[in-house]
Design a protein around this motif. Sequence first.
Motif, PDB file in Angstrom:
ATOM      1  N   VAL A   1      53.303  -5.349 -36.870  1.00 57.29           N
ATOM      2  CA  VAL A   1      52.761  -6.654 -36.505  1.00 57.29           C
ATOM      3  C   VAL A   1      53.905  -7.625 -36.237  1.00 57.29           C
ATOM      4  CG1 VAL A   1      52.611  -7.574 -38.854  1.00 57.29           C
ATOM      5  CG2 VAL A   1      51.006  -8.368 -37.142  1.00 57.29           C
ATOM      6  N   ARG A   2      53.667  -8.554 -35.322  1.00 57.82           N
ATOM      7  CA  ARG A   2      54.605  -9.652 -35.124  1.00 57.82           C
ATOM      8  C   ARG A   2      54.342 -10.694 -36.199  1.00 57.82           C
ATOM      9  NH1 ARG A   2      53.172 -12.500 -30.929  1.00 57.82           N
ATOM     10  NH2 ARG A   2      55.075 -13.728 -30.996  1.00 57.82           N
TER      11      ARG A   2
ATOM     12  N   GLU B   1      60.071  -9.942 -35.415  1.00 54.28           N
ATOM     13  CA  GLU B   1      60.382 -11.364 -35.274  1.00 54.28           C
ATOM     14  C   GLU B   1      60.279 -12.073 -36.625  1.00 54.28           C
ATOM     15  OE1 GLU B   1      57.919 -12.892 -32.147  1.00 54.28           O
ATOM     16  OE2 GLU B   1      58.500 -11.276 -30.808  1.00 54.28           O
TER      17      GLU B   1
ATOM     18  N   LEU C   1      49.042 -16.178 -37.996  1.00 53.72           N
ATOM     19  CA  LEU C   1      47.869 -16.716 -37.318  1.00 53.72           C
ATOM     20  C   LEU C   1      46.599 -16.058 -37.849  1.00 53.72           C
ATOM     21  CD1 LEU C   1      46.635 -18.514 -35.125  1.00 53.72           C
ATOM     22  CD2 LEU C   1      46.971 -16.607 -33.531  1.00 53.72           C
ATOM     23  N   GLU C   2      46.636 -14.755 -38.022  1.00 56.55           N
ATOM     24  CA  GLU C   2      45.466 -14.047 -38.548  1.00 56.55           C
ATOM     25  C   GLU C   2      45.141 -14.504 -39.969  1.00 56.55           C
ATOM     26  OE1 GLU C   2      43.556  -9.606 -38.993  1.00 56.55           O
ATOM     27  OE2 GLU C   2      45.550  -9.818 -38.108  1.00 56.55           O
ATOM     28  N   CYS C   3      46.158 -14.745 -40.776  1.00 53.62           N
ATOM     29  CA  CYS C   3      45.930 -15.244 -42.139  1.00 53.62           C
ATOM     30  C   CYS C   3      45.295 -16.634 -42.124  1.00 53.62           C
ATOM     31  CB  CYS C   3      47.233 -15.265 -42.926  1.00 53.62           C
ATOM     32  SG  CYS C   3      47.789 -13.647 -43.439  1.00 53.62           S
TER      33      CYS C   3
ATOM     34  N   ASP D   1      51.970 -20.561 -44.879  1.00 53.25           N
ATOM     35  CA  ASP D   1      52.612 -19.348 -44.376  1.00 53.25           C
ATOM     36  C   ASP D   1      53.423 -18.666 -45.474  1.00 53.25           C
ATOM     37  OD1 ASP D   1      51.549 -19.962 -41.902  1.00 53.25           O
ATOM     38  OD2 ASP D   1      53.424 -20.786 -41.106  1.00 53.25           O
TER      39      ASP D   1
ATOM     40  N   TYR E   1      46.456  -5.457 -44.693  1.00 51.72           N
ATOM     41  CA  TYR E   1      47.887  -5.435 -44.438  1.00 51.72           C
ATOM     42  C   TYR E   1      48.664  -4.747 -45.566  1.00 51.72           C
ATOM     43  CZ  TYR E   1      47.903  -8.278 -40.223  1.00 51.72           C
ATOM     44  OH  TYR E   1      47.735  -8.718 -38.949  1.00 51.72           O
TER      45      TYR E   1
ATOM     46  N   ALA F   1      54.354 -13.948 -36.136  1.00 51.68           N
ATOM     47  CA  ALA F   1      53.464 -15.023 -35.695  1.00 51.68           C
ATOM     48  C   ALA F   1      52.005 -14.563 -35.692  1.00 51.68           C
ATOM     49  CB  ALA F   1      53.868 -15.511 -34.309  1.00 51.68           C
ATOM     50  N   ASP F   2      51.760 -13.330 -35.273  1.00 46.61           N
ATOM     51  CA  ASP F   2      50.395 -12.801 -35.261  1.00 46.61           C
ATOM     52  C   ASP F   2      49.840 -12.649 -36.678  1.00 46.61           C
ATOM     53  OD1 ASP F   2      50.505 -12.698 -32.509  1.00 46.61           O
ATOM     54  OD2 ASP F   2      51.043 -10.561 -32.463  1.00 46.61           O
ATOM     55  N   PHE F   3      50.672 -12.180 -37.588  1.00 46.89           N
ATOM     56  CA  PHE F   3      50.251 -12.037 -38.984  1.00 46.89           C
ATOM     57  C   PHE F   3      49.866 -13.393 -39.574  1.00 46.89           C
ATOM     58  CE2 PHE F   3      51.775 -12.472 -43.423  1.00 46.89           C
ATOM     59  CZ  PHE F   3      50.772 -11.750 -44.053  1.00 46.89           C
TER      60      PHE F   3
END
Length: 110
Positions: A38-39, A73, A45-47, A83, A63, A41-43
Amino acid sequence: MQKGLPVYWKPLSLWNRGYLACALAMEALKQYITVKYVRMADFLLECTVAWDEKRYDKVLQAYARPKLFIIDEWLDIELTKNDLHAIKELVHRCAAKNSRPPAIFSLRPL
């Protein structure tokens, strides 16, 4: 890969980063080790979306399930308090499940 130790590596180019991530994942799969890529930023955002939709625990469980978790990244973006909480919670769940630190490979370009 069997030790489950975190690794941080800064490759020279984007191509090297993608190649290394693919090679690590393929080797893990050959050894019947579950893999999640996973990227960052995607992780995050999903959280955030999962928190709003009241399914945060299910997302973190998904996860924390694989033995090898590849985060691309790593820390390239500015983190908020939420975050940081999501990252710490993920590491805690991985460590509690496996009784050792999670295998997190961070692949970040220069």
